[in-house]
Write a protein that holds these residues in place. Structure first.
Motif, PDB file in Angstrom:
ATOM      1  N   VAL A   1       0.845  -1.192   0.000  1.00 34.37           N
ATOM      2  CA  VAL A   1       0.000   0.000   0.000  1.00 34.37           C
ATOM      3  C   VAL A   1       0.882   1.245   0.000  1.00 34.37           C
ATOM      4  O   VAL A   1       1.854   1.329   0.757  1.00 34.37           O
ATOM      5  N   TYR A   2       0.518   2.207  -0.865  1.00 41.31           N
ATOM      6  CA  TYR A   2       1.191   3.499  -0.939  1.00 41.31           C
ATOM      7  C   TYR A   2       0.233   4.602  -0.496  1.00 41.31           C
ATOM      8  O   TYR A   2      -0.982   4.439  -0.554  1.00 41.31           O
ATOM      9  N   ARG A   3       0.803   5.744  -0.134  1.00 39.45           N
ATOM     10  CA  ARG A   3       0.026   6.958   0.112  1.00 39.45           C
ATOM     11  C   ARG A   3       0.686   8.076  -0.684  1.00 39.45           C
ATOM     12  O   ARG A   3       1.893   8.267  -0.613  1.00 39.45           O
ATOM     13  N   MET A   4      -0.125   8.794  -1.443  1.00 47.42           N
ATOM     14  CA  MET A   4       0.371   9.952  -2.186  1.00 47.42           C
ATOM     15  C   MET A   4      -0.265  11.194  -1.589  1.00 47.42           C
ATOM     16  O   MET A   4      -1.481  11.250  -1.393  1.00 47.42           O
ATOM     17  N   LYS A   5       0.587  12.173  -1.301  1.00 50.15           N
ATOM     18  CA  LYS A   5       0.127  13.445  -0.762  1.00 50.15           C
ATOM     19  C   LYS A   5       0.550  14.550  -1.720  1.00 50.15           C
ATOM     20  O   LYS A   5       1.673  14.557  -2.212  1.00 50.15           O
ATOM     21  N   ILE A   6      -0.373  15.475  -1.947  1.00 48.42           N
ATOM     22  CA  ILE A   6      -0.072  16.663  -2.745  1.00 48.42           C
ATOM     23  C   ILE A   6      -0.347  17.873  -1.869  1.00 48.42           C
ATOM     24  O   ILE A   6      -1.410  17.990  -1.258  1.00 48.42           O
ATOM     25  N   PHE A   7       0.633  18.746  -1.812  1.00 51.15           N
ATOM     26  CA  PHE A   7       0.556  19.955  -1.003  1.00 51.15           C
ATOM     27  C   PHE A   7       0.692  21.157  -1.936  1.00 51.15           C
ATOM     28  O   PHE A   7       1.620  21.220  -2.740  1.00 51.15           O
ATOM     29  N   ILE A   8      -0.246  22.080  -1.831  1.00 54.42           N
ATOM     30  CA  ILE A   8      -0.241  23.292  -2.649  1.00 54.42           C
ATOM     31  C   ILE A   8      -0.321  24.503  -1.728  1.00 54.42           C
ATOM     32  O   ILE A   8      -1.140  24.543  -0.808  1.00 54.42           O
ATOM     33  N   LYS A   9       0.514  25.466  -2.003  1.00 53.08           N
ATOM     34  CA  LYS A   9       0.438  26.751  -1.314  1.00 53.08           C
ATOM     35  C   LYS A   9       0.323  27.807  -2.399  1.00 53.08           C
ATOM     36  O   LYS A   9       1.116  27.810  -3.346  1.00 53.08           O
ATOM     37  N   TYR A  10      -0.674  28.664  -2.296  1.00 55.17           N
ATOM     38  CA  TYR A  10      -0.845  29.683  -3.328  1.00 55.17           C
ATOM     39  C   TYR A  10      -1.147  31.042  -2.712  1.00 55.17           C
ATOM     40  O   TYR A  10      -1.676  31.137  -1.607  1.00 55.17           O
ATOM     41  N   VAL A  11      -0.770  32.072  -3.448  1.00 51.75           N
ATOM     42  CA  VAL A  11      -1.013  33.459  -3.064  1.00 51.75           C
ATOM     43  C   VAL A  11      -1.604  34.163  -4.282  1.00 51.75           C
ATOM     44  O   VAL A  11      -1.036  34.117  -5.374  1.00 51.75           O
ATOM     45  N   LEU A  12      -2.729  34.807  -4.083  1.00 50.53           N
ATOM     46  CA  LEU A  12      -3.410  35.549  -5.134  1.00 50.53           C
ATOM     47  C   LEU A  12      -3.150  37.037  -4.909  1.00 50.53           C
ATOM     48  O   LEU A  12      -3.353  37.542  -3.800  1.00 50.53           O
ATOM     49  N   LYS A  13      -2.677  37.715  -5.946  1.00 54.01           N
ATOM     50  CA  LYS A  13      -2.344  39.127  -5.825  1.00 54.01           C
ATOM     51  C   LYS A  13      -3.137  39.943  -6.836  1.00 54.01           C
ATOM     52  O   LYS A  13      -3.368  39.501  -7.951  1.00 54.01           O
ATOM     53  N   ASP A  14      -3.486  41.143  -6.402  1.00 45.61           N
ATOM     54  CA  ASP A  14      -4.151  42.108  -7.261  1.00 45.61           C
ATOM     55  C   ASP A  14      -3.347  43.398  -7.173  1.00 45.61           C
ATOM     56  O   ASP A  14      -3.271  44.011  -6.099  1.00 45.61           O
ATOM     57  N   ASN A  15      -2.715  43.808  -8.257  1.00 43.84           N
ATOM     58  CA  ASN A  15      -1.854  44.993  -8.283  1.00 43.84           C
ATOM     59  C   ASN A  15      -0.782  44.938  -7.193  1.00 43.84           C
ATOM     60  O   ASN A  15      -0.642  45.858  -6.386  1.00 43.84           O
ATOM     61  N   GLU A  16      -0.066  43.830  -7.153  1.00 48.38           N
ATOM     62  CA  GLU A  16       1.040  43.617  -6.210  1.00 48.38           C
ATOM     63  C   GLU A  16       0.590  43.528  -4.749  1.00 48.38           C
ATOM     64  O   GLU A  16       1.406  43.455  -3.850  1.00 48.38           O
ATOM     65  N   LYS A  17      -0.694  43.556  -4.488  1.00 52.54           N
ATOM     66  CA  LYS A  17      -1.214  43.467  -3.129  1.00 52.54           C
ATOM     67  C   LYS A  17      -1.798  42.065  -2.932  1.00 52.54           C
ATOM     68  O   LYS A  17      -2.639  41.615  -3.715  1.00 52.54           O
ATOM     69  N   THR A  18      -1.353  41.386  -1.883  1.00 52.31           N
ATOM     70  CA  THR A  18      -1.854  40.044  -1.589  1.00 52.31           C
ATOM     71  C   THR A  18      -3.281  40.147  -1.071  1.00 52.31           C
ATOM     72  O   THR A  18      -3.547  40.840  -0.080  1.00 52.31           O
ATOM     73  N   ILE A  19      -4.193  39.456  -1.773  1.00 50.62           N
ATOM     74  CA  ILE A  19      -5.592  39.494  -1.345  1.00 50.62           C
ATOM     75  C   ILE A  19      -6.081  38.132  -0.849  1.00 50.62           C
ATOM     76  O   ILE A  19      -7.113  38.054  -0.209  1.00 50.62           O
ATOM     77  N   LEU A  20      -5.321  37.079  -1.152  1.00 44.20           N
ATOM     78  CA  LEU A  20      -5.730  35.752  -0.709  1.00 44.20           C
ATOM     79  C   LEU A  20      -4.514  34.845  -0.675  1.00 44.20           C
ATOM     80  O   LEU A  20      -3.702  34.852  -1.600  1.00 44.20           O
ATOM     81  N   GLY A  21      -4.389  34.078   0.375  1.00 49.20           N
ATOM     82  CA  GLY A  21      -3.340  33.074   0.483  1.00 49.20           C
ATOM     83  C   GLY A  21      -3.917  31.851   1.157  1.00 49.20           C
ATOM     84  O   GLY A  21      -4.722  31.975   2.094  1.00 49.20           O
ATOM     85  N   ASN A  22      -3.525  30.684   0.696  1.00 46.88           N
ATOM     86  CA  ASN A  22      -4.109  29.462   1.251  1.00 46.88           C
ATOM     87  C   ASN A  22      -3.191  28.284   0.987  1.00 46.88           C
ATOM     88  O   ASN A  22      -2.338  28.329   0.103  1.00 46.88           O
ATOM     89  N   GLU A  23      -3.409  27.227   1.738  1.00 40.88           N
ATOM     90  CA  GLU A  23      -2.727  25.958   1.538  1.00 40.88           C
ATOM     91  C   GLU A  23      -3.783  24.881   1.371  1.00 40.88           C
ATOM     92  O   GLU A  23      -4.793  24.884   2.073  1.00 40.88           O
ATOM     93  N   ILE A  24      -3.523  23.975   0.450  1.00 39.61           N
ATOM     94  CA  ILE A  24      -4.442  22.854   0.213  1.00 39.61           C
ATOM     95  C   ILE A  24      -3.627  21.575   0.259  1.00 39.61           C
ATOM     96  O   ILE A  24      -2.565  21.492  -0.362  1.00 39.61           O
TER      97      ILE A  24
END
Length: 154
Positions: free
Chosen positions: A86-109
């Motif tokens: 048995v294997y386990r696969m994990k995917i980790f994503i970190k993202y930052v959404l910017k509008d005019n160089e200003k961070t408006i949203l950041g999250n990890e999935i």
């Protein structure tokens, strides 16, 4: 005979009801100026293509997206001979959404799945590619939902 007529009308009614799956073919009112990618190239490519497909090219809401991805594959279980079962696969994503160089949203999935080993290594590799594609598309949908939620709050 009446049962057949009822089934016919039921099928006719359901096929004409306009059912359309959410998040599959809808274009959203935002677009990405730039998407900066780091990490796993396969995951990044899937997410980038899915996000571009869902965005509208002539939108007034333009964002920059910084995305970092990692993939981990670990052994969960082995048999008495030491062969992996048995294997386990994990995917980790970190993202930052910017509008005019200003961070408006950041999250990890984080997404993970556990699956059984397959003796045929080619088949196992294809199965793992399918897992990566499915998890990446799911992550992409979560990113779209967070952006549309953000847009509705603004």
């Amino acid at each position: 005979m009446t049962k057949k007529i009822q089934i016919f009308f039921l099928i006719l009614f359901l096929s004409g009801c306009g059912y359309e799956p959410i998040l599959t073919s809808k274009k959203y009112d935002f677009k990405f100026n730039d998407i900066f990618l780091e990490g796993n190239a396969d995951i990044n490519k899937i997410i980038q293509n899915d996000l571009i497909d869902k965005s509208t090219s002539n939108s007034k809401k333009n964002y920059d997206l910084n995305l970092f991805s990692e993939k981990f594959k670990e052994i969960v279980s082995s048999n008495e001979k030491g062969d992996v079962t048995v294997y386990r696969m994990k995917i980790f994503i970190k993202y930052v959404l910017k509008d005019n160089e200003k961070t408006i949203l950041g999250n990890e999935i984080k997404k993970q799945i556990t699956y059984n080993n397959i003796n045929d290594k080619f088949e196992l590799l294809e199965y793992e590619k399918n897992i990566i594609k499915t998890l990446s598309e799911s992550i992409s949908s979560e990113i779209v939902v967070s952006i549309t939620t953000l847009n509705s709050d603004l």
